[in-house]
Structure formats: structure tokens, C-alpha cells
Design a protein around this motif. Structure first.
Motif, PDB file in Angstrom:
ATOM      1  N   GLY A  29     -17.470 -74.392   6.633  1.00 38.42           N
ATOM      2  CA  GLY A  29     -18.652 -74.086   5.834  1.00 38.42           C
ATOM      3  C   GLY A  29     -19.045 -72.617   5.846  1.00 38.42           C
ATOM      4  O   GLY A  29     -20.235 -72.300   5.780  1.00 38.42           O
ATOM      5  N   ILE A  30     -18.086 -71.749   5.925  1.00 44.27           N
ATOM      6  CA  ILE A  30     -18.377 -70.318   5.917  1.00 44.27           C
ATOM      7  C   ILE A  30     -18.442 -69.872   4.462  1.00 44.27           C
ATOM      8  O   ILE A  30     -17.442 -69.893   3.750  1.00 44.27           O
ATOM      9  N   GLY A  31     -19.618 -69.497   4.024  1.00 46.08           N
ATOM     10  CA  GLY A  31     -19.796 -69.035   2.653  1.00 46.08           C
ATOM     11  C   GLY A  31     -19.732 -67.527   2.567  1.00 46.08           C
ATOM     12  O   GLY A  31     -19.462 -66.831   3.548  1.00 46.08           O
ATOM     13  N   GLU A  32     -20.009 -67.022   1.371  1.00 49.21           N
ATOM     14  CA  GLU A  32     -19.983 -65.574   1.132  1.00 49.21           C
ATOM     15  C   GLU A  32     -20.953 -64.831   2.050  1.00 49.21           C
ATOM     16  O   GLU A  32     -20.622 -63.804   2.617  1.00 49.21           O
ATOM     17  N   GLU A  33     -22.171 -65.360   2.191  1.00 51.11           N
ATOM     18  CA  GLU A  33     -23.194 -64.670   2.982  1.00 51.11           C
ATOM     19  C   GLU A  33     -22.808 -64.592   4.446  1.00 51.11           C
ATOM     20  O   GLU A  33     -22.956 -63.539   5.083  1.00 51.11           O
ATOM     21  N   GLU A  34     -22.288 -65.709   4.995  1.00 51.03           N
ATOM     22  CA  GLU A  34     -21.874 -65.699   6.403  1.00 51.03           C
ATOM     23  C   GLU A  34     -20.694 -64.747   6.617  1.00 51.03           C
ATOM     24  O   GLU A  34     -20.655 -64.030   7.616  1.00 51.03           O
ATOM     25  N   ASP A  35     -19.784 -64.770   5.663  1.00 51.82           N
ATOM     26  CA  ASP A  35     -18.622 -63.897   5.766  1.00 51.82           C
ATOM     27  C   ASP A  35     -19.039 -62.430   5.729  1.00 51.82           C
ATOM     28  O   ASP A  35     -18.548 -61.612   6.519  1.00 51.82           O
ATOM     29  N   ALA A  69     -20.251 -57.281   8.452  1.00 52.43           N
ATOM     30  CA  ALA A  69     -21.224 -56.212   8.701  1.00 52.43           C
ATOM     31  C   ALA A  69     -21.468 -56.025  10.196  1.00 52.43           C
ATOM     32  O   ALA A  69     -21.761 -54.921  10.653  1.00 52.43           O
ATOM     33  N   ALA A  70     -21.343 -57.100  10.973  1.00 47.83           N
ATOM     34  CA  ALA A  70     -21.592 -57.022  12.409  1.00 47.83           C
ATOM     35  C   ALA A  70     -20.430 -56.380  13.161  1.00 47.83           C
ATOM     36  O   ALA A  70     -20.607 -55.895  14.284  1.00 47.83           O
ATOM     37  N   GLY A  71     -19.263 -56.345  12.545  1.00 47.52           N
ATOM     38  CA  GLY A  71     -18.084 -55.801  13.210  1.00 47.52           C
ATOM     39  C   GLY A  71     -17.953 -54.307  12.994  1.00 47.52           C
ATOM     40  O   GLY A  71     -18.772 -53.671  12.326  1.00 47.52           O
ATOM     41  N   PRO A  72     -16.909 -53.737  13.558  1.00 52.60           N
ATOM     42  CA  PRO A  72     -16.673 -52.295  13.386  1.00 52.60           C
ATOM     43  C   PRO A  72     -16.286 -51.976  11.937  1.00 52.60           C
ATOM     44  O   PRO A  72     -15.807 -52.835  11.206  1.00 52.60           O
ATOM     45  N   HIS A  78     -12.856 -55.297   6.098  1.00 55.08           N
ATOM     46  CA  HIS A  78     -12.096 -56.091   5.125  1.00 55.08           C
ATOM     47  C   HIS A  78     -11.336 -57.224   5.767  1.00 55.08           C
ATOM     48  O   HIS A  78     -10.621 -57.963   5.097  1.00 55.08           O
ATOM     49  N   ASN A  79     -11.465 -57.376   7.080  1.00 54.08           N
ATOM     50  CA  ASN A  79     -10.794 -58.473   7.777  1.00 54.08           C
ATOM     51  C   ASN A  79     -11.584 -59.755   7.625  1.00 54.08           C
ATOM     52  O   ASN A  79     -12.738 -59.750   7.231  1.00 54.08           O
ATOM     53  N   THR A  80     -10.946 -60.852   7.989  1.00 54.27           N
ATOM     54  CA  THR A  80     -11.632 -62.110   7.988  1.00 54.27           C
ATOM     55  C   THR A  80     -11.477 -62.740   9.365  1.00 54.27           C
ATOM     56  O   THR A  80     -10.492 -62.473  10.064  1.00 54.27           O
ATOM     57  N   LEU A  81     -12.418 -63.523   9.747  1.00 52.27           N
ATOM     58  CA  LEU A  81     -12.388 -64.194  11.052  1.00 52.27           C
ATOM     59  C   LEU A  81     -11.140 -65.049  11.158  1.00 52.27           C
ATOM     60  O   LEU A  81     -10.570 -65.213  12.223  1.00 52.27           O
ATOM     61  N   TRP A  82     -10.696 -65.594  10.077  1.00 51.98           N
ATOM     62  CA  TRP A  82      -9.572 -66.527  10.093  1.00 51.98           C
ATOM     63  C   TRP A  82      -8.259 -65.791  10.020  1.00 51.98           C
ATOM     64  O   TRP A  82      -7.218 -66.299  10.253  1.00 51.98           O
TER      65      TRP A  82
END
Length: 170
Positions: free
Chosen positions: A147-153, A158-161, A166-170
Motif C-alpha cells: 500500500g505504498i502510494g505516491e505520497e508515501e514514496d 525526501a527523508a533520505g539523502p 530517485h531510488n525506491t525502497l524496493w
């Protein structure tokens, strides 16, 4: 102690890379021995020639320090460039390997040799699976499942370096 640990990890990485390339070479050699069995039997092709072709395929379709583009080699000669050269070389190698993988597969498919045509098809399927599924569809499916949407992504990025925006958690 840290320098010794870094040196050990560096040697371990080189050993893993060598093991991979040896296994990859052995696989390509097995395929080419089967593909050129007739040529080897009638003497028009030697085992050394088959081994050379296998080595060339491995070099073309896997990362190789010796295949670094001239720009990267030039970067390595300067003090500051030596800090960036490994990262630039990796990015350039990814593009080179992707291009060459498809090119080698198409050459194999056009060879007229049934064994090489089969290998070319396998190579293209593997390429498609890696690029299409593992790089695109799997992350998309995982985002949907969790359930990761645009806002969460966007919040995650934004919280990362800055370099990972442009990376993704997955």
C-alpha cells in the motif's frame, strides 16, 4: 585493524567476482563445445578457438575492469578522479553489459546454429526477466502489496539523502 579489514573485504570481493566469471566461462564453454561439436570433429575449429570465443562472450556480457571506457581510464589517472572513477566505471559498465547482452543474443539467434539460437533465446529471456520483472514489475507489485502510494514514496525519498532521491525502497 580497519585497513586490514578493508583489504580483506576487497580481496573477498575480487575472489567472488573471479568465481562468478570462472563459472560463467565454464557455462559458455559448455554451450559452445556443443554448438561447435561438428567443427571440432572435422578439425576446422580447435578447442583453443572455442575457449577464446567463450572468453570473449564473458568479457562482452559481464563487468570487466579492462573494458572501462577511455574517459573512465583518464579519470583514474588523477587524484580526484580516482575517487569517482569506480562509480562512473560501474554506471558505464551497466550500460555496456546491457547493450552487449542483447547484441550477443541477437548474433546467436542469427547464427543458424540450433544450440546458439537456443542460447540466444535464453539470454534474451534472462535479460527480459532481469530488466522487465526484477527492475520494474517486482518493485511495482511490492508497492501495491504494501500500500505504498505516491505520497508515501515521495516522503520516503525526501527523508533520505539527496543522492538517493530517485531510488525506491524496493
Amino acid at each position: 585493524k580497519v585497513a586490514g579489514g578493508v583489504e580483506y573485504l576487497s580481496r573477498l570481493a575480487a575472489a567472488m567476482d573471479a568465481f562468478y566469471k570462472i563459472a560463467y566461462f565454464e557455462n559458455e564453454l559448455k554451450v559452445l563445445k556443443e554448438a561447435y561439436a561438428k567443427e571440432r570433429a572435422d578439425g576446422s575449429m580447435t578447442l583453443a578457438q572455442v575457449e577464446q570465443e567463450a572468453a570473449k562472450k564473458v568479457l562482452r556480457t559481464s563487468q570487466a575492469y579492462s573494458e572501462a571506457p577511455p574517459l573512465v581510464r583518464a579519470l583514474q589517472r588523477s587524484v580526484w578522479g580516482s575517487f569517482f572513477a569506480p562509480f562512473v566505471r560501474f554506471k558505464a559498465d551497466v550500460i555496456r553489459v546491457m547493450y552487449n547482452t542483447v547484441k550477443v543474443a541477437m548474433e546467436e539467434r542469427a547464427s543458424g546454429n540450433a544450440v546458439l539460437i537456443k542460447r540466444g533465446n535464453q539470454r534474451l529471456r534472462g535479460f527480459g526477466f532481469t530488466i522487465g520483472f526484477m527492475s520494474f514489475l517486482a518493485p511495482l507489485l511490492l508497492r501495491m502489496i504494501f500500500g505504498i502510494g505516491e505520497e508515501e514514496d515521495e516522503a520516503y525519498k525526501a527523508a533520505g539523502p539527496k543522492w538517493a532521491k530517485h531510488n525506491t525502497l524496493w
